[in-house]
Design an enzyme around this catalytic site. Structure first.
Site, PDB file in Angstrom:
ATOM      1  N   LYS A 193       6.472  14.659  -9.870  1.00  0.00           N
ATOM      2  CA  LYS A 193       6.101  14.154  -8.386  1.00  0.00           C
ATOM      3  C   LYS A 193       6.405  12.713  -8.346  1.00  0.00           C
ATOM      4  O   LYS A 193       6.452  12.063  -9.552  1.00  0.00           O
ATOM      5  CB  LYS A 193       4.774  14.614  -8.057  1.00  0.00           C
ATOM      6  CG  LYS A 193       3.876  14.153  -8.965  1.00  0.00           C
ATOM      7  CD  LYS A 193       2.209  14.574  -8.467  1.00  0.00           C
ATOM      8  CE  LYS A 193       1.187  13.898  -9.467  1.00  0.00           C
ATOM      9  NZ  LYS A 193      -0.070  14.350  -9.154  1.00  0.00           N
ATOM     10  N   CYS A 247       6.949 -14.091  -3.806  1.00  0.00           N
ATOM     11  CA  CYS A 247       7.235 -13.811  -2.357  1.00  0.00           C
ATOM     12  C   CYS A 247       7.840 -12.338  -2.328  1.00  0.00           C
ATOM     13  O   CYS A 247       7.735 -11.542  -3.085  1.00  0.00           O
ATOM     14  CB  CYS A 247       8.430 -14.701  -2.139  1.00  0.00           C
ATOM     15  SG  CYS A 247       8.042 -16.523  -2.675  1.00  0.00           S
ATOM     16  N   MET A 248       8.233 -11.816  -1.083  1.00  0.00           N
ATOM     17  CA  MET A 248       8.524 -10.343  -0.863  1.00  0.00           C
ATOM     18  C   MET A 248       9.793 -10.115  -1.662  1.00  0.00           C
ATOM     19  O   MET A 248       9.696  -9.104  -2.121  1.00  0.00           O
ATOM     20  CB  MET A 248       9.014 -10.231   0.705  1.00  0.00           C
ATOM     21  CG  MET A 248       9.325  -9.004   0.901  1.00  0.00           C
ATOM     22  SD  MET A 248       9.826  -8.582   2.769  1.00  0.00           S
ATOM     23  CE  MET A 248       8.269  -9.216   3.631  1.00  0.00           C
TER      24      MET A 248
END
Length: 387
Positions: free
Chosen positions: A41, A313-314
């Site tokens: 899963k 950061c992103m």
């Protein structure tokens, strides 16, 4: 162009030989009559569902487990024909699609079963496993009366085949076994409520298989151990064999610069250079699953531990370098460089969480490279799947 390409300097490597050995070792350790159901899963805990599933089956697993129907269908689309059990709750209106793909579902209440029969207008054959709640408090039947009503309903509807019965332990990975023992006794008692037991009886996750192989009946649901990670640090010393971590995460330096004492780095200007230093930029961020809380932890560059400085950061973070290093130098976030190793557990400890969450959090946008015998056999990049 297809999903075997990627155009960024960040990737995950999955060593399928480790998956194979972890399954093989569990198979050797368990009693001969016990089968392995590989739990794949959540995209195989972030490792890659189809590739891991195929490897686990090759190593001796006889079935697979997922959380919901979509995950099972993904495996079928990947060419996998082995038995698949959906462990979670499925909508009664979706039983036909499960039956069409030969996917077993979980019964967890009489109400659910009634709705299934109401929606199954064509009396489509359906294979089910009965979930008993022995103390997890998540899904499952607790009362004898409800269980007996369910069994009677199944007897009256021959299109339903009860293939298995199972439960799940809440504390199998803890040193104190008192609650585990209580759940196990509850399971034994509830099994006595079933005069005709199905062929598959399973209660064991990885931790149960390692610690109590005599109590797993005839199937172990092998999840975290298959990926080479310990179910918990509490029982790390109780494992019967050495686990082999399958995942590693890498990137490269995309920019290297010299900053002077007093200069600041990243959002919020939370880092101030205490001396002149070399700083590298790494194209990984919290959108990839490398969370902001990992500021001040370390990655491996040129075989040395290098600190992440400033806020993550992103899409990028910055590291303090020991010296000027060339652009394209490899950066290892999880894995080995020279004589140093960063484990998933190391990252989990820094995040004050568990290893499961670390690998499940690695974003779909990070390409997965699959290795066998140290050679690349497949690359999967979901971002390019439609091109």
């Amino acid at each position: 162009m297809d999903s075997t390409h990627f155009y960024r300097d960040t990737w995950v490597e999955i060593d399928l030989d480790c998956i194979f050995e972890n399954v093989k070792n569990m198979k050797r350790f368990l009693p001969e009559q016990v089968d392995i159901m590989a739990v794949v899963k959540a995209n195989a805990y972030g490792h890659g569902d189809v590739e891991v599933a195929k490897t686990a089956l090759e190593a001796g697993a006889t079935g697979l487990a997922v959380a919901f129907i979509d995950e099972a269908i993904s495996l079928r689309h990947g060419g996998i024909n082995a038995p698949i059990l959906v462990l979670g709750a499925s909508r009664p209106t979706d039983v036909a699609i499960a039956a069409e793909h030969n996917i077993s579902l979980t019964i967890y209440s009489q109400e659910w079963l009634d709705e299934v029969l109401k929606n199954n207008h064509g009396n489509t054959p359906l294979t089910l496993h009965l979930k008993l709640d022995t103390g997890m408090g998540r899904l499952g039947i607790k009362e004898k009366g409800e269980l007996q009503t369910i069994l009677k309903t199944i007897e009256e509807n021959p299109q339903i085949q009860l293939e298995g019965v199972f439960t799940h332990f809440a504390t199998a990975d803890e040193i104190n076994t008192s609650y585990f023992d209580q759940q196990y006794q509850n399971f034994l008692q509830m099994l006595e409520w079933m005069p005709n037991k199905p062929k598959m009886i399973h209660c064991g996750n990885s931790a149960t298989g390692y610690r109590f192989p005599e109590k797993v009946f005839n199937v172990v649901r092998l999840g975290i151990g298959m990926y080479g990670m310990t179910p918990s640090l509490e029982i790390k010393d109780q494992l019967p064999y050495q686990l082999q971590q399958a995942i590693s995460i890498h990137s490269k330096l995309v920019h290297v610069k010299r900053i002077t004492k007093g200069e600041k780095i990243s959002y919020g200007a939370t880092f101030t250079a205490d001396e002149d230093m070399w700083v590298g930029t790494v194209p990984v961020g919290y959108a990839d699953g490398w969370l902001r809380k990992l500021q001040n932890t370390h990655v491996l560059i040129d075989g040395e531990l290098c600190q992440i400085i400033g806020r993550i950061c992103m899409d990028q973070f910055m590291v303090r370098l020991p010296k000027k290093l060339p652009v394209d130098t490899k950066v290892t976030l999880i894995g080995k460089q020279k004589d140093k190793f960063i484990s998933v557990d190391d990252v989990a400890n820094a995040l004050d969480t568990i290893n499961y969450e670390v690998t499940c959090s690695i974003s779909f946008r990070v390409p997965r490279i699959f290795l066998r015998n140290k050679r690349i056999i497949e690359v999967r990049n979901p971002l390019l799947r439609h091109y």
